[in-house]
Structures are given as C-alpha cells and as structure tokens.
Scaffold this active site. Structure first.
Site, PDB file in Angstrom:
ATOM      1  N   TYR A  13       8.172   0.650  -7.476  1.00  0.00           N
ATOM      2  CA  TYR A  13       8.871   0.958  -8.719  1.00  0.00           C
ATOM      3  C   TYR A  13       9.763   2.192  -8.592  1.00  0.00           C
ATOM      4  O   TYR A  13       9.787   3.057  -9.462  1.00  0.00           O
ATOM      5  CB  TYR A  13       7.877   1.112  -9.880  1.00  0.00           C
ATOM      6  N   HIS A  14      10.542   2.222  -7.499  1.00  0.00           N
ATOM      7  CA  HIS A  14      11.453   3.332  -7.248  1.00  0.00           C
ATOM      8  C   HIS A  14      12.879   2.835  -6.979  1.00  0.00           C
ATOM      9  O   HIS A  14      13.473   3.173  -5.972  1.00  0.00           O
ATOM     10  CB  HIS A  14      10.976   4.146  -6.038  1.00  0.00           C
ATOM     11  N   PRO A  15      13.478   2.037  -7.867  1.00  0.00           N
ATOM     12  CA  PRO A  15      14.840   1.553  -7.602  1.00  0.00           C
ATOM     13  C   PRO A  15      15.852   2.695  -7.664  1.00  0.00           C
ATOM     14  O   PRO A  15      15.781   3.562  -8.543  1.00  0.00           O
ATOM     15  CB  PRO A  15      15.073   0.537  -8.721  1.00  0.00           C
ATOM     16  N   HIS A  18      11.360   1.156  -2.775  1.00  0.00           N
ATOM     17  CA  HIS A  18      10.185   1.222  -1.912  1.00  0.00           C
ATOM     18  C   HIS A  18       9.313  -0.010  -2.145  1.00  0.00           C
ATOM     19  O   HIS A  18       9.099  -0.421  -3.289  1.00  0.00           O
ATOM     20  CB  HIS A  18       9.364   2.479  -2.216  1.00  0.00           C
TER      21      HIS A  18
END
Length: 532
Positions: free
Chosen positions: A467-469, A293
């Site tokens: 910070y949503h890999p 995201h």
C-alpha cells in the site's frame, strides 16, 4: 464562489503539513478540500485499529487494481485513506524515511535540491523524536515519532535470530545507516496514533485563515490562459467553485492526483480521448511510472506463545485486551502491527538493502476476512525497489468512477528474483535458535514448497501490495516528467503537486515519512514564491 490564496486538494500525509506551513504566518488564506469525512472514527486513533479501517468505505477508498498477469490474473486490494489524515490515518504507523541513495538518486536524475543532505532538514523539521535531537533527528516538530510499545516476544525473537544469521542489529533505521534489524519507530505516542491530521492540521484549522471542508470531492481544475485558477468540487450533492489567487496544491495521493489531472484534460492525449475527455494540456507522464511495494508472507504457527490470533478468538482475552487499552493505553491495541523487522541485502555483492522485513504478531490469509484461527505470526518480505512500472488512468470524467490502476506487479525478472531471495532468507532467519524454538511449523506456504518454480507460484498466488503507490506525477527533466524540481506542473502555471505521486522512484521503505517531507518542501517553495 470561494476565493482563497491557496486551495489544497487532499488533507493527507503531505497535504496537512502544506496547510500548516502556508497558514502559520497569518498572511495567506487556505482552503482545504478533503473528499472523506473528519477523523472521528475512534478506531483511527487506536494504533492497531487499522484492522477496523482496512476495508471501511467510510474512511477508505477501497480501490482494487486491474487484473495483474504477474499475479495469476488477480485484482489486488489497494486501500487508500479517504479521511482527514489520508492514508496516515489508516496505515501501519511505521516511520522510516528511506535510504540516502534514494534521494541522491532523485538529484542525479535532474532534480536539483532533492539529495539526501537537502531533504534531511525537512525530515528533522517535522519530527518530535522520542530520543531527542541529533544530526539525524529533530525534537521540535509536531510529528511524534516514538518507539513501539509492548513488543511481542516473537517479534523480539526475530531480531535475535537475524543477528545470529549474520545480519547486524540496528537501533535507528533513520540514522547513519539503514541496514540491519531491530524495532521500528512509529507515528504514535502514549497509545494513540499521530496521523498527519493530528500532527499538522489540528493546529492549522484553529487559525482564522484556514477553512477545512470535508466530503468535498474535486471534479476538475479550472484552466484560464495557461494557468490553473481554481476548481469545481461536489459537496452535499451541490457543485461549488473555488478560486486560488496564488496556487492550487494537488495533494490527493498517487492514485487520485493523476486522476484529477486527467479529468481536467491534463495528461496523455490517447488516454484522455479514450475516456471521452477533451485535451486541455497534453502531458504524457500523468498516470505513468506507477510503483508500489509488494510483499510475500510466511505465515508461521507458534509453538507455545499466544498471538493476536488467539487473543482475538478468545472472548475473555479480547475483553481484557480492550480494558487494558482503555485504562492504561497499553497492550496489543496500543502497539503497531509491524513491531520489528529490518532492511537486508539478499546478496552480499549489493551495496544496500533490497528487502524489508515486517514481523507481525498475527497472521491472516486476507485481513478483510479476519485472522487465522491458529496461533500464528507473520514474516512479511517486502521488495524495496521494484523495477516494474504501471499506470493509473481514469475511466471517464466522472469523479465517482474509480481509476484504472495497473501496477504491473512482477513484470521485471529482477523483481521476481528478489522476492524469491527474500523468502529464502526469511526462512533461514526462522531456522535460527531464538525463533526456531518458538515455531511449530510454517503454515504458508509450507516447507514442502521449496523449488524456485513452486515458491514463485506461491508468490504469484498470494503476494499483495504494501500500500505504497508512488510516482504517477513524477518530478524530473525528461519527457515523462509531470512536475519540475519545485513541484510545479510543467507547462501550466498556478498548480503545485505535493504528495507521493511526485517521487521519481520509490523510497526504500514505507512512504508516509517521505510524503510528509514532500509536503514540507512544497510549502517552503510556495512561501518563497508567494513572498517574492
């Protein structure tokens, strides 16, 4: 040499529930290897304390991406938890699961048993919902899911303005529908963060059949006759071996899980050879399909209301804020960063939301450098389902070398269009009465930045990760799939992957809740296999 039934790599969002469920019947021994330390840093447990752990290398991998052409050649900061609890110990605490269509889409892509109706029981299993049990929520699980405390008036004004702009109010983003605006729920209770470690690992590690080792960095997996049998890891400068009698569970996250596979010779042949690694098992999808995201932010100056910027910049207010938290577990420190927000469609013809808003009672051009000096707040617009895809590759077989992370942000034209539409809609909401009367001005980008070209330049120059890999060991049936629908590595026995890396496509919201669900599902698969 250690020998256990299960060896779990990573005590993060998914790894902790895996350990808890595998160990609770007492039949199986479990070794947990966490590269980071124990979660003793006090700021981890303060809800707003993520500002103190955001760039702390003791509990955070502090990765950076490769320069991104879509972001003016910038390298983007990519924090990742390196501590018991993983990223659930340093994240913004917002608990949302995603949309029904996300999981139904996983199933349509060939992942049988991963539709919304299949995964909902596992969300409910984990959850201790403040408002009790119903068709969508559980109340008997270890994960505390509670309302945000002490919502800032500016955050509340955003909700009122959004409803005035025609967006429906929603009191439960994890209920029958996601669309709408309102207050978030968070993984916190009585002013304390409830990380995955607090919720799941605290109980598990008191059992005699669980061994937790911190500061244990995995070098590579051991492969024997087509089966992963164990691994080697470094701890305290010494090399150790661990044997898994039943299975190794890889729960190191979407950035580190593919790196561990690649260091072990599992992955795309040309990538491994470029890193000087001998190919043990060619699996071309390892490290591909990276999704994340991305957000663009409006930084707005408050007309009359104090924000966290002002409180942190005033020594007396800072002391009072600390005392209020210490004695009553209330005030800004006990609250989340993103207090309110919502899920909206940027175009009426869309069948579901494509943008998420976070409203935060502070503003910063770079959180690593502190807050703005003016009384500011933020409306962050987050792209929910990016079409751009990136990669994660190792540089060498040395675990001390950080991976090459290339999210390929904004490569897809549709991503750029949605980001523009999201910012424009955020401005329209800010122009509505309840919020408009509290605004002195828009500081960044400023209302002079109006054309599509100018706004896109602002986005390219300032946009950042949320910070949503996910997605780098994706579940599926195509040639790029890394695991099957039971999360078993394709082509080798003895290894299950259980973390955000297995998501075929990113969920429409923060990924912590879905990662915990994946951990719950992985444990159920392993227990079924182990007891058969």
């Amino acid at each position: 040499m250690d020998s256990f039934d299960y060896v779990v790599i990573g005590a993060g969002s998914a790894g902790c529930p895996v350990v808890n469920r595998l160990s609770e019947n007492g039949k199986f021994s479990v070794l947990v290897l966490e590269a980071g330390p124990r979660d003793t840093n006090p700021w981890i447990h303060v809800p707003l304390g993520f500002g103190k752990t955001f760039a702390n290398k003791h509990v955070n991998w502090c990765f950076f991406t490769e320069p991104s052409s879509g972001l003016d050649g910038r390298s983007v900061y990519s924090p990742c938890g390196k501590v018991l609890g993983g990223s659930s110990s340093i994240n913004g605490l917002v608990y949302t699961r995603g949309q029904r269509e996300d999981f139904d889409g996983w199933e349509r892509a060939g992942n049988q048993g991963w539709g919304y109706d299949d995964v909902l029981p596992f969300f409910r299993k984990s959850e201790n919902q403040q408002h009790g049990q119903d068709d969508f929520h559980g109340a008997a699980g270890p994960l505390q899911v509670f309302d945000v405390n002490d919502c800032h008036p500016l955050s509340a004004a955003f909700v009122d303005s959004a409803t005035e702009a025609g967006i429906p109010r929603n009191t439960d983003f994890n209920g029958s529908r996601q669309e709408g605006v309102g207050s978030f729920q968070v993984t916190a209770r009585t002013g304390r963060r409830v990380s995955s470690a607090v919720a799941f690992l605290r109980t598990a590690e008191r059992r005699n059949n669980v061994c937790v080792k911190t500061g244990a960095e995995v070098e590579r997996l051991a492969i024997d006759n087509g089966t992963v049998t164990g691994l080697t890891y470094l701890q305290g400068g010494q090399r150790h071996k661990a044997i898994a009698r039943k299975s190794v569970v890889l729960s190191a996250g979407a950035l580190n899980s593919p790196a561990i596979l690649q260091r072990s010779g599992i992955g795309r042949r040309e990538w491994l050879q470029a890193a000087g690694i001998e190919v043990q098992h060619e699996l071309r999808g390892v490290g591909s399909n990276l999704q994340d995201h991305i957000q663009a932010r409006l930084a707005i100056r408050s007309r009359r209301l104090s924000t966290l910027n002002s409180q942190v910049g005033n020594p007396l207010q800072l002391v009072l804020m600390g005392l209020r938290y210490a004695f009553f577990r209330r005030g800004p420190l006990a609250s989340a960063g993103g207090q309110t927000g919502g899920f909206v469609r940027t175009r009426e013809e869309l069948d579901r939301p494509d943008i998420m808003y976070f409203v935060m009672p502070f503003s910063s051009a770079d959180l690593r450098k502190g807050l703005d000096r003016f009384p500011g707040f933020t409306i962050a617009s987050c792209l929910l389902r990016p079409e751009s895809r990136g990669t994660v590759r190792v540089r060498s077989n040395d675990p001390k070398d950080s991976p090459l992370i290339d999210p390929n942000y904004l490569a897809a034209e549709s991503d750029r269009r949605t980001m523009l539409d999201g910012l424009r809609l955020a401005r329209r909401i800010a122009d509505m009465g309840p919020l408009q009367q509290e605004i002195a001005c828009e500081e960044r980008p400023g209302r002079s930045v109006e054309s599509d070209d100018d706004l896109l330049r602002y986005i390219r120059a300032t946009a950042s990760s949320v910070y949503h890999p996910v997605g780098t060991c994706k579940m599926g049936i195509d040639l790029d799939a890394v695991v099957d629908a039971r999360l078993r590595l394709r082509g080798l026995g003895g290894l299950t992957v259980a973390d955000a890396s297995v998501m075929p496509t990113i969920v429409s919201g923060p990924t912590n809740a879905a990662s915990i669900m994946i951990g719950e599902r992985a444990a159920s698969f392993l227990l079924e296999d182990g007891q058969s």
